[in-house]
Write a protein that holds these residues in place. Structure first.
Motif, PDB file in Angstrom:
ATOM      1  N   TYR A  18      43.823  22.236  39.534  1.00  0.00           N
ATOM      2  CA  TYR A  18      44.426  22.387  38.206  1.00  0.00           C
ATOM      3  C   TYR A  18      43.816  21.389  37.232  1.00  0.00           C
ATOM      4  O   TYR A  18      43.528  20.239  37.597  1.00  0.00           O
ATOM      5  N   TRP A  77      53.513  23.721  36.422  1.00  0.00           N
ATOM      6  CA  TRP A  77      52.275  24.508  36.360  1.00  0.00           C
ATOM      7  C   TRP A  77      52.015  25.292  37.655  1.00  0.00           C
ATOM      8  O   TRP A  77      50.995  25.961  37.785  1.00  0.00           O
ATOM      9  N   ARG A 108      55.553  18.679  32.689  1.00  0.00           N
ATOM     10  CA  ARG A 108      54.982  19.870  32.056  1.00  0.00           C
ATOM     11  C   ARG A 108      53.480  20.001  32.304  1.00  0.00           C
ATOM     12  O   ARG A 108      52.926  21.097  32.248  1.00  0.00           O
ATOM     13  N   ASP A 109      52.812  18.872  32.576  1.00  0.00           N
ATOM     14  CA  ASP A 109      51.382  18.885  32.884  1.00  0.00           C
ATOM     15  C   ASP A 109      51.051  17.590  33.632  1.00  0.00           C
ATOM     16  O   ASP A 109      51.883  16.672  33.704  1.00  0.00           O
ATOM     17  N   HIS A 161      51.651  14.317  31.800  1.00  0.00           N
ATOM     18  CA  HIS A 161      53.073  13.996  31.703  1.00  0.00           C
ATOM     19  C   HIS A 161      53.578  13.436  33.024  1.00  0.00           C
ATOM     20  O   HIS A 161      54.385  12.501  33.051  1.00  0.00           O
TER      21      HIS A 161
END
Length: 210
Positions: free
Chosen positions: A82, A181, A199-200, A203
């Motif tokens: 990712y 994610w 959230r990512d 973060h």
């Protein structure tokens, strides 16, 4: 801090490889493929195969064997990291955190994946269930990690995208951080009792630094 990471849906997007192996196994057994397979990512294989194979133990074991055949040959390579994960791992290393992987994948399948990741050496240990296990065993593996590293629950965190990860964290009184994610949902992670949601990857690094 001891940071325990799930693999599929957290560090890597392994949907193509996993679902390719599921389809291969079902084809070998002459079973029609369900239209929706994404929910297969995360739970133990035997748990997912059982309803489709009428809970027939022998057919379930054969399906798992077919799955492993393809995964060993090619499936383990069918994934992508990712965006932002490598930088996040670097930040955690620089901050002095201890990192390990706790996955539902059998260790023999997870190890070559981790060894080929550019940040693979960042992980001190890998925990995976025995290939014959029908259970996620996240709670058991997290407990083993706490013991191996001599860490108290408040000194550790479990990071993952499915309720199995959070369930294992809760069982060990460890903070569980859900990532948005992956293959789980916000509702699933909140219901399981996630301490926080990332959230990512950037973060997530901020949450772990707090």
């Amino acid at each position: 801090m001891l940071c325990l990471f799930d693999l599929d849906g957290t560090l890597i997007d392994s949907e193509i490889g996993i679902l390719g192996c599921v389809r291969h196994a079902l084809t070998q057994l002459g079973v029609e493929h369900p239209a929706e397979l994404r929910h297969w990512i995360g739970p133990p294989l035997r748990h997912s195969f059982a309803p489709l194979l009428d809970h027939d133990h022998d057919r379930i074991e054969l399906a798992v064997e077919h799955y492993h055949e393809r995964f060993h040959a090619i499936g383990w390579q069918e994934h992508s990291v990712y965006p932002g994960i490598e930088a996040m791992i670097g930040r955690l290393q620089a901050a002095g955190h201890t990192l390990a992987v706790v996955t539902s994948k059998p260790e023999r399948h997870a190890r070559p994946i981790i060894e080929h990741l550019p940040f693979g050496p960042a992980f001190s240990r890998l925990y995976g269930p025995h290939p014959s296990s029908a259970h996620s065993e996240k709670a058991t593996m997290i407990a083993a990690a706490l013991e191996d590293f001599g860490a108290e629950p408040q000194q550790a965190v479990m990071i993952g995208d499915r309720h199995f990860d959070i369930d294992g964290a809760v069982a060990n009184r460890v903070r569980g951080i859900g990532v948005l994610w992956g293959f789980g949902s916000r509702a699933e992670l909140e219901k399981a009792g996630a301490h926080a949601l990332a959230r990512d990857p950037g973060h997530l690094a901020e949450l772990l630094a707090a």
